[in-house]
Motif scaffolding. Structure first.
Motif, PDB file in Angstrom:
ATOM      1  N   UNK A  51       9.079  84.441  40.944  1.00 12.93           N
ATOM      2  CA  UNK A  51       8.347  84.017  42.143  1.00 12.93           C
ATOM      3  C   UNK A  51       7.909  82.563  42.030  1.00 12.93           C
ATOM      4  N   UNK A  52       7.456  82.158  40.836  1.00 15.11           N
ATOM      5  CA  UNK A  52       7.038  80.759  40.661  1.00 15.11           C
ATOM      6  C   UNK A  52       8.240  79.832  40.629  1.00 15.11           C
ATOM      7  N   UNK A  53       9.355  80.309  40.076  1.00  9.10           N
ATOM      8  CA  UNK A  53      10.570  79.497  40.059  1.00  9.10           C
ATOM      9  C   UNK A  53      11.048  79.247  41.482  1.00  9.10           C
ATOM     10  N   UNK A  54      11.082  80.308  42.291  1.00  9.91           N
ATOM     11  CA  UNK A  54      11.497  80.168  43.684  1.00  9.91           C
ATOM     12  C   UNK A  54      10.577  79.207  44.425  1.00  9.91           C
ATOM     13  N   UNK A  55       9.275  79.351  44.212  1.00  8.37           N
ATOM     14  CA  UNK A  55       8.313  78.477  44.886  1.00  8.37           C
ATOM     15  C   UNK A  55       8.513  77.020  44.474  1.00  8.37           C
ATOM     16  N   UNK A  56       8.853  76.807  43.194  1.00  6.55           N
ATOM     17  CA  UNK A  56       9.088  75.441  42.716  1.00  6.55           C
ATOM     18  C   UNK A  56      10.327  74.841  43.361  1.00  6.55           C
ATOM     19  N   UNK A  57      11.378  75.648  43.508  1.00  6.28           N
ATOM     20  CA  UNK A  57      12.605  75.169  44.148  1.00  6.28           C
ATOM     21  C   UNK A  57      12.334  74.823  45.607  1.00  6.28           C
ATOM     22  N   UNK A  58      11.581  75.690  46.286  1.00  6.75           N
ATOM     23  CA  UNK A  58      11.240  75.417  47.684  1.00  6.75           C
ATOM     24  C   UNK A  58      10.385  74.165  47.805  1.00  6.75           C
ATOM     25  N   UNK A  59       9.491  73.966  46.847  1.00  9.39           N
ATOM     26  CA  UNK A  59       8.609  72.792  46.872  1.00  9.39           C
ATOM     27  C   UNK A  59       9.410  71.503  46.732  1.00  9.39           C
ATOM     28  N   UNK A  60      10.537  71.566  46.012  1.00 10.98           N
ATOM     29  CA  UNK A  60      11.381  70.385  45.863  1.00 10.98           C
ATOM     30  C   UNK A  60      11.972  69.934  47.195  1.00 10.98           C
ATOM     31  N   UNK A  61      12.064  70.853  48.147  1.00  4.46           N
ATOM     32  CA  UNK A  61      12.615  70.494  49.445  1.00  4.46           C
ATOM     33  C   UNK A  61      14.041  70.013  49.344  1.00  4.46           C
ATOM     34  N   UNK A  62      14.876  70.751  48.596  1.00  5.39           N
ATOM     35  CA  UNK A  62      16.268  70.338  48.428  1.00  5.39           C
ATOM     36  C   UNK A  62      17.001  70.386  49.763  1.00  5.39           C
ATOM     37  N   UNK A  63      17.741  69.339  50.032  1.00  3.86           N
ATOM     38  CA  UNK A  63      18.564  69.285  51.227  1.00  3.86           C
ATOM     39  C   UNK A  63      19.961  68.879  50.819  1.00  3.86           C
ATOM     40  N   UNK A  91       8.617  70.960  39.871  1.00  2.00           N
ATOM     41  CA  UNK A  91       7.149  70.847  39.823  1.00  2.00           C
ATOM     42  C   UNK A  91       6.578  71.811  38.795  1.00  2.00           C
ATOM     43  N   UNK A  92       5.502  71.395  38.156  1.00  2.00           N
ATOM     44  CA  UNK A  92       4.910  72.235  37.109  1.00  2.00           C
ATOM     45  C   UNK A  92       3.963  73.289  37.669  1.00  2.00           C
ATOM     46  N   UNK A  93       3.424  73.042  38.867  1.00  2.00           N
ATOM     47  CA  UNK A  93       2.531  74.017  39.491  1.00  2.00           C
ATOM     48  C   UNK A  93       2.952  74.234  40.941  1.00  2.00           C
ATOM     49  N   UNK A  94       2.684  75.439  41.433  1.00  2.00           N
ATOM     50  CA  UNK A  94       2.998  75.789  42.816  1.00  2.00           C
ATOM     51  C   UNK A  94       1.853  76.626  43.372  1.00  2.00           C
ATOM     52  N   UNK A  95       1.863  76.803  44.679  1.00  2.00           N
ATOM     53  CA  UNK A  95       0.878  77.655  45.330  1.00  2.00           C
ATOM     54  C   UNK A  95       1.426  79.072  45.451  1.00  2.00           C
ATOM     55  N   UNK A  96       0.737  80.012  44.843  1.00  2.00           N
ATOM     56  CA  UNK A  96       1.056  81.431  44.976  1.00  2.00           C
ATOM     57  C   UNK A  96      -0.195  82.109  45.510  1.00  2.00           C
ATOM     58  N   UNK A 119       4.218  77.104  36.852  1.00  2.00           N
ATOM     59  CA  UNK A 119       5.588  77.603  36.963  1.00  2.00           C
ATOM     60  C   UNK A 119       6.050  78.132  35.611  1.00  2.00           C
ATOM     61  N   UNK A 120       6.572  79.344  35.607  1.00  2.00           N
ATOM     62  CA  UNK A 120       7.078  79.971  34.392  1.00  2.00           C
ATOM     63  C   UNK A 120       8.478  80.495  34.641  1.00  2.00           C
ATOM     64  N   UNK A 121       9.397  80.244  33.716  1.00  2.00           N
ATOM     65  CA  UNK A 121      10.765  80.733  33.874  1.00  2.00           C
ATOM     66  C   UNK A 121      10.833  82.243  33.729  1.00  2.00           C
ATOM     67  N   UNK A 122       9.754  82.854  33.310  1.00  7.31           N
ATOM     68  CA  UNK A 122       9.705  84.316  33.209  1.00  7.31           C
ATOM     69  C   UNK A 122       9.105  84.949  34.459  1.00  7.31           C
ATOM     70  N   UNK A 123       8.804  84.115  35.448  1.00  4.15           N
ATOM     71  CA  UNK A 123       8.234  84.596  36.702  1.00  4.15           C
ATOM     72  C   UNK A 123       9.076  84.029  37.841  1.00  4.15           C
TER      73      UNK A 123
END
Length: 665
Positions: A234-246, A216-221, A228-232
């Motif tokens: 926290x946003x990367x983690x939030x994006x991964x969580x948003x994907x809901x990987x199972x 996802x390009x945007x997340x809730x922080x 989402x920035x690869x230099x942040x």
């Protein structure tokens, strides 16, 4: 490939046998496996300036490269030969410039636990080894080539491996009887378990193995929409969580439902994001093996994200079959860079119309997302197969530059392609523009033979939009325990003429990448297949085109260079409003349209009396159209040789042309 190994204390090694741990893909300087002292009773020696490191490459090399070290295949495994060959697969290095080597191994055995007791009751026979279990290789080694200074004291693996004589080498630079305990994870490659990943965000319960998905390009922080920035991190983690990987563990476990998944949890404290892998992975047992529950394989996942990296890759291995699945999350900096080449593909098989479009654009970037890979079909034995594949693709300089790029066979790569063997093959197509930027398309090539070896594209049709289990069939018995599922609407390549019926249910064989038809033991209920051809629309009428008409898709993009000529009679299949204008659909099974103004015309009111012309110099008749008269015109005005613009008007035919000057309206 030999690998330096992370070392833990002997006590930690014992703990590995009873507690699940998170395991990370690491560099060769970091941990991937654990070598300790044979027993848990030896004290850890303090850190010293002189240190030797033991490493091993005892497992399957493909799994080792994937981050799963020391996985040993029980298929065709011979314990006696394995123990004889141990010395060649353990290496040693030193940090003081000396060049140590292992010159002897002794007492090599496989045990249930890490212990320095060499009593025969602890030694396991080959019949004691079971897939899905962790055992320990215990061996005593002699190392020579160390410093001959007897005042030096060595540590091994930074103190985790106990050295006799307090680490002092002999005057010949030798240390004898160093006991090592190396955990080995046993699997059986003849089992069919194949793990998979899914994503709740993408509403996809069965991502393709090796698939790259877009984050996802945007997340809730802090309740704020954040880019989402690869230099942040926290946003990367939030994006991964948003994907809901199972993850689907795909086990043969008794009492565990096939297809049951566990959702991965993440830890924001470090870049090894996954904290709670499979908290029940240590309770999965097969009906036959019944491994001890103090010996489970716990490192069934591997993962790491490097800060600033555009991708995050997660892998899961099935602890019984040794098969692993990979999914990559892409945080692509260039995912919206329109300066990259634009690769497009069109109908690839003659039957799959890809939602009716002639050409489809592929996302532009140096890491293309293959969430909907096209499949190009070629005939068995086609010596020009590469050209056949390329004929279905084209490349443009960019989205803003329609200059075509030349695609040659040098741009195409197909893994292990054998045009004389029917099957499914992974392929890539690369296009590089004049700015040196490259776009890569991942797709598949199907080599279709005759009769049972014929391949065809189908869509999965599941009841209520659920997933469909792909089953294995052995000796007339159906098993859905392989964990492979297909999503409703997913494209799938099958052998339509290779079917079998079990207990009144007909199944069709599914093509598997890199496998022959006979070797692909995946089947789908035939009732869950829908031919990859859209239902054709009913014709609603026939119209006459009164002005040359470009053909557009539903996005008002031109379909190639096609033009419907003036005065052509065209069958139509209803109308559609595009960008606020009416268009006629001219294809029963493709979204192809022409502007309705070129058929129905546009009503205009004359501001002046007007003659009707056939040419710039010749009137069509003696009639004069009076000021205020409403006249139907077709399309845009055309310019005659006299330089003046004229509208074609109603009543005009190929043999009776009728035009009115634009200036009169």
């Amino acid at each position: 490939m030999k690998k330096n190994l992370r070392i833990v204390s002997a006590a930690a090694a014992a703990l590995l046998a009873v507690a699940p741990v998170a395991v990370s893909v690491v560099s060769t300087a970091d941990a991937a496996d654990d070598i300790t002292t044979g027993g848990a009773t030896k004290p850890q020696q303090e850190h010293r300036d002189h240190n030797i490191d033991f490493a091993s490459n005892l497992g399957n090399q493909d799994l080792d490269k994937a981050g799963f070290s020391s996985f040993v295949d029980l298929n065709n495994f011979n314990l006696s030969n394995f123990l004889k060959d141990v010395g060649s697969k353990i290496s040693v290095s030193a940090n003081d410039g000396s060049k140590p080597e292992i010159v002897a191994t002794d007492e090599a055995q496989i045990t249930k636990k890490a212990t320095d007791d060499t009593n025969a009751q602890f030694q396991l026979k080959q019949s004691d080894l079971h897939a899905g279990s962790t055992y320990y290789l215990q061996v005593a080694v002699t190392v020579r080539g160390l410093s001959k200074d007897t005042n030096i004291k060595y540590t091994a693996n930074n103190g985790a491996v106990y050295l006799p004589n307090n680490g002092q080498p002999s005057s010949q630079g030798t240390i004898r009887n160093i006991y090592l305990a190396i955990p080995l994870h046993f699997y059986n490659s003849t089992l069919h378990d194949q793990p998979s990943f899914g994503s709740t965000y993408l509403k996809n319960n069965a991502l393709a193995n090796g698939q790259t998905i877009e984050a996802p390009k945007t997340v809730k922080i802090n309740n704020k929409d954040t880019k989402v920035s690869v230099n942040d991190s926290a946003t990367v983690l939030a994006a991964i969580e948003k994907l809901g990987l199972s993850s689907n563990r795909s086990s043969y476990a008794t009492g565990i439902q096939a297809g049951k998944t566990n959702v991965l949890k993440y830890d924001a404290s470090n870049t090894d994001f996954v904290k709670d892998w499979a908290n029940y992975s240590n309770t999965i047992y097969t009906p036959v093996d019944k491994p001890d529950k103090d010996r489970p394989v716990t490192n069934s996942f591997s993962s790491r994200w490097t800060p600033g990296s555009d991708t995050y890759t997660l892998k899961r291995v099935n602890i019984f079959s040794g098969k692993f699945a990979t999914v990559t999350v892409a945080f692509n900096k260039n995912s919206e860079d329109l300066s990259f080449p634009l690769i497009q593909y069109r109908t690839l098989t003659g039957e799959l119309n890809n939602e009716g479009k002639d050409w489809f654009s592929v996302k532009q970037a140096n890491n293309t997302f293959n969430t909907a890979m096209p499949v190009a079909t070629v005939k068995l034995g086609d010596s020009n197969w590469a050209e056949t594949v390329l004929n279905h693709f084209r490349a443009l300089q960019s989205s803003n530059n329609n200059d075509k790029l030349r695609l040659t066979t040098d741009n195409l790569h197909v893994d292990n392609m054998n045009v004389n063997q029917s099957g499914l093959y992974n392929a890539t197509l690369k296009a590089t523009n004049s700015n040196g930027k490259t776009t890569t398309l991942n797709f598949q090539v199907a080599v279709s033979g005759d009769k049972k070896d014929e391949l065809a594209n189908y869509f999965v049709s599941a009841e209520n939009g659920q997933v469909v289990n792909l089953v294995s069939i052995v000796n007339g018995t159906v098993s859905n325990q392989n964990g492979v599922v297909a999503n409703n609407g997913q494209q799938i390549v099958v052998y339509p003429n290779d079917t079998t019926t079990v207990n009144g249910v007909e199944y069709t064989r599914v093509a598997s990448v890199g496998k022959t038809r006979e070797a692909s033991n995946l089947w789908i209920p035939t009732k869950n297949l829908k031919a990859a051809v859209e239902k054709k629309l009913e014709k609603t009428g026939t119209v006459k085109v009164m002005h040359n008409s470009y053909v557009y898709n539903e996005k008002h993009e031109r379909v190639g260079s096609r033009v419907i000529a003036t005065y052509s009679n065209v069958d139509v299949y209803g109308t559609k409003e595009i960008n606020g204008k009416k268009f006629y659909r001219i294809s029963a099974d493709k979204e192809e349209y022409i502007d309705a103004a070129n058929v129905d015309g546009t009503k205009r009111t004359l501001k002046h009396n007007a003659y009707i012309y056939a040419t710039s110099k010749k009137r069509a008749n003696k009639k004069v159209l009076k000021k205020g008269t409403t006249v139907t015109t077709y399309g845009s005005a055309v310019k005659f040789r006299n330089g003046k613009a004229y509208y074609r008007i109603e009543g005009c035919t190929a043999s009776n042309k009728m035009y009115v000057k634009k200036a009169n309206f």
